[in-house]
Design an enzyme around this catalytic site. Structure first.
Site, PDB file in Angstrom:
ATOM      1  N   HIS A  88       0.873  -1.182   0.000  1.00 36.27           N
ATOM      2  CA  HIS A  88       0.000   0.000   0.000  1.00 36.27           C
ATOM      3  C   HIS A  88       0.908   1.228   0.000  1.00 36.27           C
ATOM      4  O   HIS A  88       1.758   1.380   0.881  1.00 36.27           O
ATOM      5  CB  HIS A  88      -0.924  -0.001   1.212  1.00 36.27           C
ATOM      6  CG  HIS A  88      -1.896  -1.126   1.216  1.00 36.27           C
ATOM      7  ND1 HIS A  88      -2.165  -1.889   2.333  1.00 36.27           N
ATOM      8  CD2 HIS A  88      -2.675  -1.636   0.219  1.00 36.27           C
ATOM      9  CE1 HIS A  88      -3.059  -2.814   2.032  1.00 36.27           C
ATOM     10  NE2 HIS A  88      -3.379  -2.684   0.761  1.00 36.27           N
ATOM     11  N   GLU A  95       1.826   3.649   3.137  1.00 37.56           N
ATOM     12  CA  GLU A  95       2.297   3.062   4.397  1.00 37.56           C
ATOM     13  C   GLU A  95       3.818   3.225   4.447  1.00 37.56           C
ATOM     14  O   GLU A  95       4.576   2.326   4.109  1.00 37.56           O
ATOM     15  CB  GLU A  95       1.821   1.616   4.493  1.00 37.56           C
ATOM     16  CG  GLU A  95       0.286   1.558   4.503  1.00 37.56           C
ATOM     17  CD  GLU A  95      -0.287   0.152   4.547  1.00 37.56           C
ATOM     18  OE1 GLU A  95       0.498  -0.814   4.652  1.00 37.56           O
ATOM     19  OE2 GLU A  95      -1.520   0.029   4.479  1.00 37.56           O
ATOM     20  N   HIS A 137       3.700  -3.420   6.903  1.00 36.21           N
ATOM     21  CA  HIS A 137       2.626  -2.459   6.660  1.00 36.21           C
ATOM     22  C   HIS A 137       2.523  -1.486   7.825  1.00 36.21           C
ATOM     23  O   HIS A 137       3.094  -1.690   8.893  1.00 36.21           O
ATOM     24  CB  HIS A 137       1.276  -3.185   6.539  1.00 36.21           C
ATOM     25  CG  HIS A 137       1.118  -3.990   5.295  1.00 36.21           C
ATOM     26  ND1 HIS A 137       0.344  -3.587   4.231  1.00 36.21           N
ATOM     27  CD2 HIS A 137       1.628  -5.202   4.936  1.00 36.21           C
ATOM     28  CE1 HIS A 137       0.380  -4.503   3.278  1.00 36.21           C
ATOM     29  NE2 HIS A 137       1.156  -5.494   3.680  1.00 36.21           N
ATOM     30  N   GLU A 177       2.039  -5.416  10.920  1.00 39.90           N
ATOM     31  CA  GLU A 177       1.548  -4.038  11.058  1.00 39.90           C
ATOM     32  C   GLU A 177       2.390  -3.325  12.117  1.00 39.90           C
ATOM     33  O   GLU A 177       2.460  -3.763  13.263  1.00 39.90           O
ATOM     34  CB  GLU A 177       0.077  -4.031  11.465  1.00 39.90           C
ATOM     35  CG  GLU A 177      -0.853  -4.701  10.459  1.00 39.90           C
ATOM     36  CD  GLU A 177      -1.130  -3.833   9.243  1.00 39.90           C
ATOM     37  OE1 GLU A 177      -0.745  -2.639   9.270  1.00 39.90           O
ATOM     38  OE2 GLU A 177      -1.735  -4.332   8.271  1.00 39.90           O
TER      39      GLU A 177
END
Length: 350
Positions: A71, A74, A169, A233
Site C-alpha cells: 500500500h 504506508e 505495513h 503491522e
C-alpha cells in the site's frame, strides 16, 4: 554485456544506494534485469523497478523476502527497507543470506494513496486474473510481476534453505496494540513458536491467526512456497518524512541482525508474553450503504459486548457474537464484495 550507461548506473548505486528513488523517478533505467557483484562477496540482481535481490557468494541456509509499500501510503516500512537497501549497496551492511526486497506500489507512493485502481494486497494467488478486478490496472500487472519475482527467488535456492517473508505495513487507524502480525492460514500445519519469538524481539506482541485462505501477499508466500510468512503491522500511516523512527528501533535492529547473520538471542516462547487472537467473523460489504456503527477513529482491537451492533447495510445487521469480540481493519470504503471488518476473539497456540 553491460553498456557504458549500465556501468554508470551500477557505480551510482554503489556510491549512493538510491535504488528506490531511482525506481520511482527513473524507472526506465531499471526496467530490464541488471546483475553485478558487490564488493566481491554479494551478487546483486535488479529484477525491475522496486524489486532487487542480494545473494552472498557463500552458501547460506535462509531465503528472506522483505516487502513494503504494497500500500503506497504506508511509509514507515518503506523508509526502513529503503535504508537497508542503501546500506547494503554502499557497504554498510553485508548480507549473510539471500534476500529479496520488494517495494510494491510505486505509483501509489507518489500519490500518497493506498493504491491507484485496485488493492494490491487482494490480488495475490492469481486473484489478479479474476474477472472481478480490472485486469488492465497497474496493480494487477504488478501483482503478477511480484508473484513471478518471488517464485524465481525461492526457486533459485537450494533445497535446504528455510524461507521467510515479512510483508511490512502500517494501518489506516490507530491500534490498542500498536504493532501486530497476521499469521496466514496454515491448512492444519502448526504455528511456529520460534517465529512468534522472533517477531516478539521485533516489538510485536499481538498475533492474529487467520482462519481461511486469502488473497494477501503473505498467504501467497506461505501457501505456495512454505515460507514462514506474516503480514506485519507496525503502527499508523504517516506521510513520508513524518514517521518517528524511534518507534521502530526494535524491528529495525532485529531485522538488520537477521539479514546480516548476527546472533538474535531470542527469548523462549512463553504464552504470557503475547496476545493471540483468532478470526471469528469476516464481514464483507454487500451494499453501497454499508456503514460502521462505531467511530471512524476507533482503534484496532477495540472490543464489544455480545450483541453490540457493529455495522449495517440494506438487508443485513452485523453484531458481536461474543463478549470481548474485537474489530480489526474496519473500513467501510472498500469495494463491494471486499472485507469491511474482521472480528477476532482471544485464543491460545497449541
Amino acid at each position: 554485456m553491460q553498456t557504458v550507461n549500465t556501468h554508470k548506473l551500477i557505480s551510482h548505486l554503489q556510491q549512493q544506494g538510491q535504488f528506490l528513488t531511482l525506481s520511482r523517478c527513473s524507472g526506465e533505467l531499471v526496467q530490464n534485469p541488471i546483475s553485478f557483484t558487490l564488493y566481491e562477496h554479494t551478487q546483486v540482481s535488479i529484477i525491475s523497478p522496486g524489486i532487487i535481490s542480494f545473494s552472498p557468494k557463500i552458501k547460506s541456509d535462509k531465503a528472506i523476502v522483505l516487502s513494503s509499500g504494497i500500500h503506497g501510503n504506508e511509509t514507515a516500512p518503506i523508509e526502513i527497507c529503503d535504508q537497508y537497501v542503501i546500506d547494503i549497496l554502499t557497504g554498510k551492511i553485508r548480507v549473510a543470506h539471500r534476500i529479496l526486497f520488494i517495494f510494491g506500489n510505486l505509483p501509489a507512493m507518489d500519490r500518497a494513496t493506498r493504491f491507484v485502481d485496485e488493492n494490491l494486497n487482494r490480488l495475490f494467488s492469481h486473484a489478479h486474473a479474476s474477472e472481478s478486478v480490472d485486469q488492465n490496472s497497474y496493480e494487477c500487472a504488478r501483482a503478477k510481476e511480484i508473484e513471478e519475482a518471488v517464485a524465481e527467488f525461492y526457486g533459485s535456492g537450494h533445497g535446504e534453505e528455510s524461507r521467510y517473508h515479512y510483508d511490512l505495513h502500517t494501518a489506516i487507524r490507530p491500534s490498542k496494540n500498536e504493532k501486530f502480525a497476521v499469521y496466514p492460514f496454515l491448512h492444519g500445519e502448526k504455528h511456529d513458536k520460534e517465529q512468534i519469538s522472533f517477531l516478539l524481539a521485533c516489538g510485536i506482541d499481538t498475533f492474529l491467526l487467520s482462519g481461511s485462505p486469502t488473497t494477501t501477499f503473505s498467504y501467497y508466500s506461505s501457501r505456495q512456497f512454505g515460507a514462514h510468512a506474516f503480514t506485519v503491522e507496525l503502527g499508523k500511516v504517516q506521510a513520508f518524512g513524518q514517521n518517528d523512527m524511534s518507534r521502530f528501533t526494535q524491528v529495525n535492529d532485529t531485522l538488520k541482525r537477521f539479514i546480516s547473520g548476527q546472533p538474535l538471542n531470542l527469548k523462549s516462547f512463553n504464552d504470557q508474553d503475547v496476545l493471540i487472537y483468532q478470526v471469528n467473523q469476516v464481514i464483507n460489504k454487500h451494499a453501497e450503504d454499508f456503514e460502521l456503527d462505531f467511530s471512524d477513529d476507533l482503534p484496532n482491537f477495540s472490543d464489544f459486548p455480545k450483541g453490540t451492533l457493529l455495522a449495517h447495510e440494506t438487508g443485513n445487521e452485523y453484531r458481536a457474537e461474543f463478549d470481548g469480540e474485537a474489530v480489526v481493519f474496519p473500513n467501510a470504503n472498500v469495494a463491494i464484495g471486499q472485507r469491511a471488518i474482521l472480528t477476532v476473539i482471544p485464543t491460545t497456540l497449541d
